[in-house]
Design a protein around this motif. Sequence first.
Motif, mmCIF file in Angstrom:
data_model
loop_
_atom_site.group_PDB
_atom_site.id
_atom_site.type_symbol
_atom_site.label_atom_id
_atom_site.label_comp_id
_atom_site.label_asym_id
_atom_site.label_seq_id
_atom_site.Cartn_x
_atom_site.Cartn_y
_atom_site.Cartn_z
ATOM 1 N N UNK A 39 20.970 80.898 44.064
ATOM 2 C CA UNK A 39 21.056 81.477 42.900
ATOM 3 C C UNK A 39 22.425 82.103 42.377
ATOM 4 N N UNK A 40 23.552 81.626 43.340
ATOM 5 C CA UNK A 40 25.027 81.941 42.827
ATOM 6 C C UNK A 40 25.324 80.677 41.919
ATOM 7 N N UNK A 41 25.825 81.018 40.836
ATOM 8 C CA UNK A 41 26.477 79.841 39.886
ATOM 9 C C UNK A 41 28.194 79.792 40.080
ATOM 10 N N UNK A 42 28.472 78.509 40.125
ATOM 11 C CA UNK A 42 29.905 78.218 40.332
ATOM 12 C C UNK A 42 30.079 77.433 39.298
ATOM 13 N N UNK A 43 31.583 77.477 38.568
ATOM 14 C CA UNK A 43 31.995 76.739 37.699
ATOM 15 C C UNK A 43 32.984 75.698 38.372
ATOM 16 N N UNK A 44 32.953 74.328 38.255
ATOM 17 C CA UNK A 44 34.030 73.603 38.655
ATOM 18 C C UNK A 44 35.289 73.746 37.796
ATOM 19 N N UNK A 45 36.501 73.998 38.393
ATOM 20 C CA UNK A 45 37.674 73.947 37.433
ATOM 21 C C UNK A 45 37.975 72.526 36.925
ATOM 22 N N UNK A 46 37.623 71.680 37.489
ATOM 23 C CA UNK A 46 37.885 70.408 37.443
ATOM 24 C C UNK A 46 37.319 70.084 36.004
ATOM 25 N N UNK A 47 36.058 70.595 35.477
ATOM 26 C CA UNK A 47 35.338 70.428 34.367
ATOM 27 C C UNK A 47 36.128 71.048 33.302
ATOM 28 N N UNK A 48 36.689 72.041 33.516
ATOM 29 C CA UNK A 48 37.261 72.865 32.507
ATOM 30 C C UNK A 48 38.761 72.206 32.218
ATOM 31 N N UNK A 49 39.143 71.701 33.398
ATOM 32 C CA UNK A 49 40.512 70.898 32.974
ATOM 33 C C UNK A 49 40.253 69.539 32.221
ATOM 34 N N UNK A 50 39.045 68.830 32.749
ATOM 35 C CA UNK A 50 38.909 67.636 31.689
ATOM 36 C C UNK A 50 38.575 67.973 30.473
ATOM 37 N N UNK A 51 37.887 69.115 29.805
ATOM 38 C CA UNK A 51 37.634 69.523 28.555
ATOM 39 C C UNK A 51 38.961 69.752 27.867
ATOM 40 N N UNK A 52 39.910 70.305 28.746
ATOM 41 C CA UNK A 52 40.940 70.849 28.219
ATOM 42 C C UNK A 52 41.892 69.575 27.908
ATOM 43 N N UNK A 53 42.018 68.800 28.576
ATOM 44 C CA UNK A 53 42.623 67.460 28.448
ATOM 45 C C UNK A 53 42.041 66.262 27.408
ATOM 46 N N UNK A 54 40.706 66.595 27.258
ATOM 47 C CA UNK A 54 40.120 65.740 26.209
ATOM 48 C C UNK A 54 40.607 66.361 24.863
ATOM 49 N N UNK A 55 40.464 67.568 24.490
ATOM 50 C CA UNK A 55 40.769 68.313 23.521
ATOM 51 C C UNK A 55 42.415 67.857 23.001
ATOM 52 N N UNK A 56 43.173 67.993 24.067
ATOM 53 C CA UNK A 56 44.536 67.609 23.816
ATOM 54 C C UNK A 56 44.978 66.206 23.267
ATOM 55 N N UNK A 57 44.012 65.322 24.192
ATOM 56 C CA UNK A 57 44.313 63.743 23.925
ATOM 57 C C UNK A 57 43.648 63.394 22.692
ATOM 58 N N UNK A 58 42.422 63.960 22.429
ATOM 59 C CA UNK A 58 41.848 63.474 21.180
ATOM 60 C C UNK A 58 42.060 64.464 20.007
ATOM 61 N N UNK A 59 42.977 65.397 20.292
ATOM 62 C CA UNK A 59 43.393 66.367 19.129
ATOM 63 C C UNK A 59 42.195 66.867 18.172
ATOM 64 N N UNK A 60 41.249 67.183 18.939
ATOM 65 C CA UNK A 60 40.053 67.483 18.226
ATOM 66 C C UNK A 60 39.210 68.581 19.117
#
Length: 91
Positions: A39-60
């Motif tokens: 019942x407890x939800x956890x967010x992987x910090x790495x998932x957010x890091x990957x999304x951030x990296x993709x936005x920077x690399x793709x510039x999109x």
Amino acid sequence: MDRRRFLTVSQAAELLGVSAMTIYRAIDAGEFPAIRTRGRISILAKAIDLMEEAALVQNALVDSAQYVAQPLEAGCAEVPDPFGRRGISAS
């Protein structure tokens, strides 16, 4: 100081500049990667890091729904890679 591997929904929401309810709704809609443990939800910090990296690399714009793991099909030993590269072995 060591960085946390997992964030609470509130911590992830603060980091992304959205409300916790927005994160909960995205998780419930299958549009945001998360782990539920008793019942407890956890967010992987790495998932957010990957999304951030993709936005920077793709510039999109990067949609978090792209980073939600798809269920493995019968006999499939690979996890889809959100970057479109060859899948990652699940074994």
